[in-house]
Design a protein around this motif. Structure first.
Motif, PDB file in Angstrom:
ATOM      1  N   ASN A  76      51.097 -32.077  70.989  1.00  0.00           N
ATOM      2  CA  ASN A  76      49.777 -32.246  70.384  1.00  0.00           C
ATOM      3  C   ASN A  76      49.917 -32.444  68.877  1.00  0.00           C
ATOM      4  OD1 ASN A  76      46.993 -32.354  70.202  1.00  0.00           O
ATOM      5  ND2 ASN A  76      46.669 -30.519  71.454  1.00  0.00           N
ATOM      6  N   PRO A  77      50.570 -33.519  68.451  1.00  0.00           N
ATOM      7  CA  PRO A  77      50.868 -33.690  67.023  1.00  0.00           C
ATOM      8  C   PRO A  77      49.630 -33.840  66.141  1.00  0.00           C
ATOM      9  CG  PRO A  77      51.386 -35.685  68.250  1.00  0.00           C
ATOM     10  CD  PRO A  77      51.107 -34.625  69.269  1.00  0.00           C
ATOM     11  N   ASP A  78      48.567 -34.456  66.659  1.00  0.00           N
ATOM     12  CA  ASP A  78      47.365 -34.609  65.847  1.00  0.00           C
ATOM     13  C   ASP A  78      46.736 -33.249  65.557  1.00  0.00           C
ATOM     14  OD1 ASP A  78      47.695 -37.335  65.834  1.00  0.00           O
ATOM     15  OD2 ASP A  78      46.315 -37.697  67.495  1.00  0.00           O
ATOM     16  N   LEU A  79      46.677 -32.399  66.565  1.00  0.00           N
ATOM     17  CA  LEU A  79      46.130 -31.064  66.366  1.00  0.00           C
ATOM     18  C   LEU A  79      47.051 -30.225  65.484  1.00  0.00           C
ATOM     19  CD1 LEU A  79      43.727 -29.306  67.185  1.00  0.00           C
ATOM     20  CD2 LEU A  79      45.106 -28.463  69.106  1.00  0.00           C
ATOM     21  N   ALA A  80      48.348 -30.429  65.622  1.00  0.00           N
ATOM     22  CA  ALA A  80      49.306 -29.723  64.770  1.00  0.00           C
ATOM     23  C   ALA A  80      49.088 -30.083  63.302  1.00  0.00           C
ATOM     24  CB  ALA A  80      50.734 -30.061  65.194  1.00  0.00           C
ATOM     25  N   LEU A  81      48.875 -31.364  63.035  1.00  0.00           N
ATOM     26  CA  LEU A  81      48.593 -31.793  61.660  1.00  0.00           C
ATOM     27  C   LEU A  81      47.297 -31.164  61.170  1.00  0.00           C
ATOM     28  CD1 LEU A  81      49.097 -33.502  59.137  1.00  0.00           C
ATOM     29  CD2 LEU A  81      47.964 -35.414  60.298  1.00  0.00           C
ATOM     30  N   LYS A  82      46.281 -31.106  62.025  1.00  0.00           N
ATOM     31  CA  LYS A  82      45.021 -30.475  61.638  1.00  0.00           C
ATOM     32  C   LYS A  82      45.238 -29.022  61.238  1.00  0.00           C
ATOM     33  CE  LYS A  82      41.359 -33.029  64.052  1.00  0.00           C
ATOM     34  NZ  LYS A  82      40.234 -32.900  65.006  1.00  0.00           N
ATOM     35  N   PHE A  83      46.138 -28.341  61.947  1.00  0.00           N
ATOM     36  CA  PHE A  83      46.414 -26.947  61.599  1.00  0.00           C
ATOM     37  C   PHE A  83      47.050 -26.853  60.219  1.00  0.00           C
ATOM     38  CE2 PHE A  83      49.107 -23.152  61.473  1.00  0.00           C
ATOM     39  CZ  PHE A  83      48.169 -22.183  61.763  1.00  0.00           C
ATOM     40  N   VAL A  84      48.005 -27.721  59.952  1.00  0.00           N
ATOM     41  CA  VAL A  84      48.633 -27.734  58.630  1.00  0.00           C
ATOM     42  C   VAL A  84      47.591 -28.009  57.552  1.00  0.00           C
ATOM     43  CG1 VAL A  84      50.331 -28.899  57.167  1.00  0.00           C
ATOM     44  CG2 VAL A  84      50.877 -28.405  59.561  1.00  0.00           C
ATOM     45  N   GLN A  85      46.705 -28.954  57.796  1.00  0.00           N
ATOM     46  CA  GLN A  85      45.637 -29.259  56.845  1.00  0.00           C
ATOM     47  C   GLN A  85      44.709 -28.057  56.662  1.00  0.00           C
ATOM     48  OE1 GLN A  85      44.179 -32.707  58.929  1.00  0.00           O
ATOM     49  NE2 GLN A  85      45.217 -34.145  57.552  1.00  0.00           N
ATOM     50  N   HIS A  86      44.444 -27.340  57.747  1.00  0.00           N
ATOM     51  CA  HIS A  86      43.614 -26.141  57.658  1.00  0.00           C
ATOM     52  C   HIS A  86      44.269 -25.088  56.768  1.00  0.00           C
ATOM     53  CE1 HIS A  86      41.306 -22.605  58.804  1.00  0.00           C
ATOM     54  NE2 HIS A  86      42.399 -22.033  59.289  1.00  0.00           N
ATOM     55  N   VAL A  87      45.565 -24.887  56.939  1.00  0.00           N
ATOM     56  CA  VAL A  87      46.275 -23.910  56.109  1.00  0.00           C
ATOM     57  C   VAL A  87      46.186 -24.284  54.632  1.00  0.00           C
ATOM     58  CG1 VAL A  87      48.537 -22.921  55.591  1.00  0.00           C
ATOM     59  CG2 VAL A  87      47.847 -23.249  57.961  1.00  0.00           C
ATOM     60  N   LEU A  88      46.164 -25.579  54.337  1.00  0.00           N
ATOM     61  CA  LEU A  88      46.120 -26.044  52.947  1.00  0.00           C
ATOM     62  C   LEU A  88      44.706 -26.145  52.392  1.00  0.00           C
ATOM     63  CD1 LEU A  88      48.830 -28.859  53.108  1.00  0.00           C
ATOM     64  CD2 LEU A  88      49.096 -26.526  52.253  1.00  0.00           C
ATOM     65  N   SER A  89      43.702 -25.869  53.212  1.00  0.00           N
ATOM     66  CA  SER A  89      42.320 -25.897  52.736  1.00  0.00           C
ATOM     67  C   SER A  89      42.065 -24.685  51.840  1.00  0.00           C
ATOM     68  CB  SER A  89      41.360 -25.863  53.925  1.00  0.00           C
ATOM     69  OG  SER A  89      41.383 -24.586  54.556  1.00  0.00           O
ATOM     70  N   PRO A  90      41.013 -24.716  51.011  1.00  0.00           N
ATOM     71  CA  PRO A  90      40.745 -23.565  50.128  1.00  0.00           C
ATOM     72  C   PRO A  90      40.649 -22.230  50.867  1.00  0.00           C
ATOM     73  CG  PRO A  90      39.462 -25.451  49.412  1.00  0.00           C
ATOM     74  CD  PRO A  90      40.125 -25.858  50.692  1.00  0.00           C
ATOM     75  N   GLU A  91      39.936 -22.195  51.999  1.00  0.00           N
ATOM     76  CA  GLU A  91      39.806 -20.937  52.735  1.00  0.00           C
ATOM     77  C   GLU A  91      41.097 -20.578  53.470  1.00  0.00           C
ATOM     78  OE1 GLU A  91      37.565 -18.716  52.585  1.00  0.00           O
ATOM     79  OE2 GLU A  91      36.198 -19.840  51.304  1.00  0.00           O
ATOM     80  N   GLY A  92      41.789 -21.600  53.992  1.00  0.00           N
ATOM     81  CA  GLY A  92      43.067 -21.331  54.636  1.00  0.00           C
ATOM     82  C   GLY A  92      44.073 -20.775  53.659  1.00  0.00           C
ATOM     83  N   GLN A  93      44.064 -21.288  52.445  1.00  0.00           N
ATOM     84  CA  GLN A  93      44.969 -20.797  51.409  1.00  0.00           C
ATOM     85  C   GLN A  93      44.669 -19.363  51.030  1.00  0.00           C
ATOM     86  OE1 GLN A  93      47.674 -22.809  49.159  1.00  0.00           O
ATOM     87  NE2 GLN A  93      47.751 -22.681  51.379  1.00  0.00           N
ATOM     88  N   ARG A  94      43.393 -19.035  50.972  1.00  0.00           N
ATOM     89  CA  ARG A  94      43.057 -17.641  50.675  1.00  0.00           C
ATOM     90  C   ARG A  94      43.565 -16.716  51.779  1.00  0.00           C
ATOM     91  NH1 ARG A  94      37.403 -14.310  50.899  1.00  0.00           N
ATOM     92  NH2 ARG A  94      38.174 -12.486  49.771  1.00  0.00           N
ATOM     93  N   ALA A  95      43.427 -17.163  53.031  1.00  0.00           N
ATOM     94  CA  ALA A  95      43.851 -16.326  54.155  1.00  0.00           C
ATOM     95  C   ALA A  95      45.341 -16.052  54.124  1.00  0.00           C
ATOM     96  CB  ALA A  95      43.442 -16.995  55.471  1.00  0.00           C
ATOM     97  N   VAL A  96      46.160 -17.073  53.879  1.00  0.00           N
ATOM     98  CA  VAL A  96      47.607 -16.828  53.868  1.00  0.00           C
ATOM     99  C   VAL A  96      48.039 -16.089  52.604  1.00  0.00           C
ATOM    100  CG1 VAL A  96      48.189 -18.751  55.384  1.00  0.00           C
ATOM    101  CG2 VAL A  96      48.103 -19.144  52.935  1.00  0.00           C
ATOM    102  N   ALA A  97      47.346 -16.352  51.484  1.00  0.00           N
ATOM    103  CA  ALA A  97      47.726 -15.699  50.230  1.00  0.00           C
ATOM    104  C   ALA A  97      47.445 -14.208  50.269  1.00  0.00           C
ATOM    105  CB  ALA A  97      46.987 -16.338  49.058  1.00  0.00           C
ATOM    106  N   THR A  98      46.400 -13.805  50.999  1.00  0.00           N
ATOM    107  CA  THR A  98      46.011 -12.391  51.047  1.00  0.00           C
ATOM    108  C   THR A  98      46.221 -11.808  52.440  1.00  0.00           C
ATOM    109  OG1 THR A  98      43.698 -12.973  51.543  1.00  0.00           O
ATOM    110  CG2 THR A  98      44.311 -12.743  49.221  1.00  0.00           C
ATOM    111  N   SER A  99      47.235 -12.290  53.123  1.00  0.00           N
ATOM    112  CA  SER A  99      47.543 -11.821  54.471  1.00  0.00           C
ATOM    113  C   SER A  99      47.752 -10.307  54.491  1.00  0.00           C
ATOM    114  CB  SER A  99      48.815 -12.514  54.973  1.00  0.00           C
ATOM    115  OG  SER A  99      49.345 -11.841  56.084  1.00  0.00           O
ATOM    116  N   SER A 100      47.328  -9.676  55.584  1.00  0.00           N
ATOM    117  CA  SER A 100      47.513  -8.234  55.708  1.00  0.00           C
ATOM    118  C   SER A 100      48.982  -7.859  55.819  1.00  0.00           C
ATOM    119  CB  SER A 100      46.759  -7.713  56.937  1.00  0.00           C
ATOM    120  OG  SER A 100      47.231  -8.337  58.117  1.00  0.00           O
ATOM    121  N   CYS A 101      49.834  -8.821  56.153  1.00  0.00           N
ATOM    122  CA  CYS A 101      51.270  -8.554  56.250  1.00  0.00           C
ATOM    123  C   CYS A 101      51.898  -8.522  54.851  1.00  0.00           C
ATOM    124  CB  CYS A 101      51.936  -9.620  57.108  1.00  0.00           C
ATOM    125  SG  CYS A 101      53.708  -9.362  57.321  1.00  0.00           S
TER     126      CYS A 101
END
Length: 357
Positions: A273-298
């Protein structure tokens, strides 16, 4: 005849309802995306919005370290995994065989610091195989109620007798030996067998002052409980997640420079599912996605995108600003990337350091 017509109409009605139910089921059927990640990419704040927006179920497997990730790929069938998180420095050794080239036009690369884009290792023969999404420094974490930043902002200072019993040492040889190399005048890219004695010497002096050697959670716990007051090799990724309950825990980049770590996402070459995989990468790089990974509970870290939707308080905790990042990145060294022979020698030196009193 009337009964036959009614029966026929009833049968057709049932078939029609069944057909509609089947269509509805198909419409509501979820795609699935299988991702291999570290613990920082598992938070619901990152995963759930993507699942809802794309009607997809994200299946997550957590690993730690590129070697463990490669082992999982080797034991899996082609197409089992769609997305992989990886240390940026490890991309060149597996990219061509494992990853699908990405189109720069599909990614918000213009909004990243050049040092974080890492085109020299993430782009191979004109093809981008991964994109940075999070980064930070292996530096020095400390309790600011016990020491000031000026007290602990150099490895050489931490060799002094007054630090005996106050230091924790992060148990990962590459960044800590990288810090020692930089502290003794050797950029991480220039580490050789000949530079190892100087690296060993300063780390043996620090080890003599060390009370605890531990991985991430052990280092966090020791610092938070006061078992140690300084952790060498730590940084924002150790202290930021503890800041709300322990605002006295801070980090400082050594005056000689920190060690830059960075994480990247890649799409697996045999993804189903490469198109959906790319969408996930784009989501991680979105402003809200970036906040989520930057402030991860881990563990927290610096977002790769300058427009990450961090609050002012979160930016202050991470010391995240264009000016600060530009200054720290200019003085940073990347993770050491030794070849197999040098890596073995570095591990031997590290084991000698850990076994020393």
């Amino acid at each position: 005849m009337r009964n036959r017509v009614l029966k026929t109409m009833t049968a057709l009605g049932v078939l029609g309802v069944a057909a509609m139910m089947s269509a509805a089921t198909a419409a509501n059927a979820q795609d699935e995306l299988n991702i291999l990640v570290w613990c920082d990419a598992t938070d619901p704040a990152l995963i759930e919005p993507f699942e809802k927006a794309n009607n997809v179920k994200v299946n997550i497997k957590v690993f730690e370290g590129t070697g463990a990730g490669i082992s999982i790929l080797d034991q899996s069938q082609p197409g089992d995994w769609d997305v992989m998180e990886i240390d940026s420095v490890d991309v060149p050794r597996i990219a061509v065989d494992r990853f699908m080239p990405l189109n720069d036009a599909d990614l918000p690369l213009a909004n990243q610091f050049p040092e974080v884009r890492m085109d020299d290792i993430l782009v191979i023969d004109g093809n981008r195989y991964a994109v940075t999404h999070k980064w930070g420094f292996n530096a020095i974490s400390y309790n600011n109620e016990v020491y000031s930043a000026e007290d602990v902002n150099s490895l050489e200072k931490l060799t002094a007798p007054e630090f005996k019993g106050h230091i924790g040492l992060y148990d990962y040889y590459l960044p800590v030996m990288g810090m020692a190399a930089v502290a003794t005048g050797t950029p991480t890219a220039d580490i050789t067998e000949e530079t190892l004695p100087a690296i060993k010497d300063i780390l043996l002096k620090i080890k003599a002052n060390t009370k605890l050697v531990g991985e991430v959670s052990a280092s966090q716990t020791a610092l938070a409980t006061g078992e140690v007051d300084v952790v060498v090799g730590a940084g924002e990724w150790v202290t930021a997640v503890l800041h709300e309950d322990s605002p006295n825990l801070d980090f400082v980049i050594p005056e000689e420079g920190g060690i830059l770590w960075s994480e990247a996402f890649a799409v697996l070459k045999d993804s189903k599912n490469p198109d959906l995989a790319l969408k996930f990468v784009q989501h991680v790089l979105s402003p809200e996605g970036q906040r989520a990974v930057a402030t991860s509970s881990c563990y927290w870290g610096m977002p790769a995108q300058k427009d990450a939707a961090l609050t002012d308080e979160e930016k202050a905790t991470l010391k995240f600003s264009d000016a600060q990042q530009a200054k720290d990145l200019a003085a940073a060294n990347r993770y050491p990337a030794p070849d197999e022979a040098l890596d073995a020698k570095m591990q031997d030196v590290w084991n000698d350091i850990l076994q020393a009193n």
